[in-house]
Motif scaffolding. Structure first.
Motif, PDB file in Angstrom:
ATOM      1  N   GLU A 121     -26.510 -21.647   8.761  1.00 43.62           N
ATOM      2  CA  GLU A 121     -27.143 -21.985   7.485  1.00 43.62           C
ATOM      3  C   GLU A 121     -28.664 -21.905   7.565  1.00 43.62           C
ATOM      4  O   GLU A 121     -29.310 -21.449   6.621  1.00 43.62           O
ATOM      5  N   ALA A 122     -29.249 -22.313   8.677  1.00 36.70           N
ATOM      6  CA  ALA A 122     -30.710 -22.250   8.822  1.00 36.70           C
ATOM      7  C   ALA A 122     -31.187 -20.800   8.800  1.00 36.70           C
ATOM      8  O   ALA A 122     -32.168 -20.471   8.126  1.00 36.70           O
ATOM      9  N   ILE A 123     -30.499 -19.934   9.498  1.00 41.34           N
ATOM     10  CA  ILE A 123     -30.884 -18.526   9.517  1.00 41.34           C
ATOM     11  C   ILE A 123     -30.636 -17.900   8.142  1.00 41.34           C
ATOM     12  O   ILE A 123     -31.458 -17.138   7.629  1.00 41.34           O
ATOM     13  N   GLY A 124     -29.521 -18.254   7.533  1.00 43.10           N
ATOM     14  CA  GLY A 124     -29.234 -17.762   6.193  1.00 43.10           C
ATOM     15  C   GLY A 124     -30.294 -18.189   5.189  1.00 43.10           C
ATOM     16  O   GLY A 124     -30.648 -17.426   4.285  1.00 43.10           O
ATOM     17  N   LEU A 125     -30.818 -19.406   5.342  1.00 45.57           N
ATOM     18  CA  LEU A 125     -31.865 -19.896   4.457  1.00 45.57           C
ATOM     19  C   LEU A 125     -33.130 -19.041   4.553  1.00 45.57           C
ATOM     20  O   LEU A 125     -33.766 -18.735   3.540  1.00 45.57           O
ATOM     21  N   VAL A 126     -33.472 -18.619   5.766  1.00 42.08           N
ATOM     22  CA  VAL A 126     -34.647 -17.758   5.951  1.00 42.08           C
ATOM     23  C   VAL A 126     -34.462 -16.467   5.152  1.00 42.08           C
ATOM     24  O   VAL A 126     -35.366 -16.034   4.433  1.00 42.08           O
ATOM     25  N   PHE A 127     -33.275 -15.884   5.232  1.00 43.02           N
ATOM     26  CA  PHE A 127     -33.025 -14.632   4.516  1.00 43.02           C
ATOM     27  C   PHE A 127     -32.937 -14.835   3.006  1.00 43.02           C
ATOM     28  O   PHE A 127     -33.405 -13.983   2.242  1.00 43.02           O
ATOM     29  N   SER A 128     -32.372 -15.936   2.559  1.00 43.82           N
ATOM     30  CA  SER A 128     -32.303 -16.153   1.112  1.00 43.82           C
ATOM     31  C   SER A 128     -33.697 -16.404   0.529  1.00 43.82           C
ATOM     32  O   SER A 128     -34.008 -15.923  -0.559  1.00 43.82           O
ATOM     33  N   ARG A 129     -34.531 -17.108   1.271  1.00 47.93           N
ATOM     34  CA  ARG A 129     -35.908 -17.312   0.783  1.00 47.93           C
ATOM     35  C   ARG A 129     -36.686 -15.996   0.786  1.00 47.93           C
ATOM     36  O   ARG A 129     -37.493 -15.746  -0.100  1.00 47.93           O
ATOM     37  N   PHE A 130     -36.425 -15.157   1.786  1.00 48.57           N
ATOM     38  CA  PHE A 130     -37.114 -13.868   1.799  1.00 48.57           C
ATOM     39  C   PHE A 130     -36.666 -13.011   0.610  1.00 48.57           C
ATOM     40  O   PHE A 130     -37.481 -12.320  -0.006  1.00 48.57           O
ATOM     41  N   ALA A 131     -35.388 -13.053   0.280  1.00 46.49           N
ATOM     42  CA  ALA A 131     -34.891 -12.294  -0.872  1.00 46.49           C
ATOM     43  C   ALA A 131     -35.573 -12.759  -2.156  1.00 46.49           C
ATOM     44  O   ALA A 131     -35.873 -11.959  -3.040  1.00 46.49           O
ATOM     45  N   GLU A 132     -35.857 -14.046  -2.228  1.00 43.10           N
ATOM     46  CA  GLU A 132     -36.516 -14.610  -3.404  1.00 43.10           C
ATOM     47  C   GLU A 132     -38.015 -14.342  -3.400  1.00 43.10           C
ATOM     48  O   GLU A 132     -38.592 -13.943  -4.405  1.00 43.10           O
ATOM     49  N   MET A 133     -38.671 -14.528  -2.251  1.00 42.55           N
ATOM     50  CA  MET A 133     -40.136 -14.487  -2.182  1.00 42.55           C
ATOM     51  C   MET A 133     -40.711 -13.134  -1.796  1.00 42.55           C
ATOM     52  O   MET A 133     -41.881 -12.872  -2.052  1.00 42.55           O
ATOM     53  N   GLN A 134     -39.937 -12.315  -1.103  1.00 44.12           N
ATOM     54  CA  GLN A 134     -40.355 -10.973  -0.690  1.00 44.12           C
ATOM     55  C   GLN A 134     -41.607 -10.971   0.188  1.00 44.12           C
ATOM     56  O   GLN A 134     -42.368 -10.001   0.185  1.00 44.12           O
ATOM     57  N   SER A 135     -41.833 -12.055   0.924  1.00 43.79           N
ATOM     58  CA  SER A 135     -43.016 -12.145   1.773  1.00 43.79           C
ATOM     59  C   SER A 135     -42.704 -13.026   2.971  1.00 43.79           C
ATOM     60  O   SER A 135     -42.291 -14.183   2.795  1.00 43.79           O
ATOM     61  N   ILE A 136     -42.903 -12.491   4.161  1.00 44.90           N
ATOM     62  CA  ILE A 136     -42.683 -13.274   5.374  1.00 44.90           C
ATOM     63  C   ILE A 136     -43.610 -14.483   5.370  1.00 44.90           C
ATOM     64  O   ILE A 136     -43.189 -15.600   5.702  1.00 44.90           O
TER      65      ILE A 136
END
Length: 114
Positions: free
Chosen positions: A40-55
């Motif tokens: 879930e923690a790793i998935g959260l990183v990817f879901s936030r990236f999908a939303e924010m489009q910025s590392i």
């Protein structure tokens, strides 16, 4: 030993550690970590990236929300103990750019029946 490692590596059989979020399941197989918190923690990183489009924005949001991310300490050889820490930019960047995560974590909702 070095010669053996080179031959094994050429055949694609040599890996000592695997990326956080995965576990070794034998000498030549890896699977997603069975620990739900890690996934879930790793998935959260990817879901936030999908939303924010910025590392950088993902890093800032995780750090602001005080969300710890899993990591593997490479100095502890012979075992893959998952540890947790507040994110640093390089951790977030490495997660988002490591090709090992390209399919499993990057695609939050796999398409079924197509």
């Amino acid at each position: 030993m070095a010669q053996f490692a080179k031959k094994t590596n050429r055949r694609g059989e040599l890996f000592f550690t695997v990326a956080v979020g995965y576990v070794k399941m034998g000498p030549d197989k890896i699977e997603m970590d069975p620990d739900l918190r890690v996934r879930e923690a790793i998935g959260l990183v990817f879901s936030r990236f999908a939303e924010m489009q910025s590392i950088h924005q993902v890093f800032l949001s995780l750090h602001s929300d005080q969300i710890a991310l899993p990591y593997i300490n490479p100095r502890i050889s012979g075992q893959q103990q998952v540890l947790w820490k507040l994110p640093v930019y390089t951790t977030v960047s490495n997660l988002l750019t490591n090709p090992v995560y390209a399919g499993a974590y990057a695609l939050a909702e796999p398409e079924v029946g197509r």
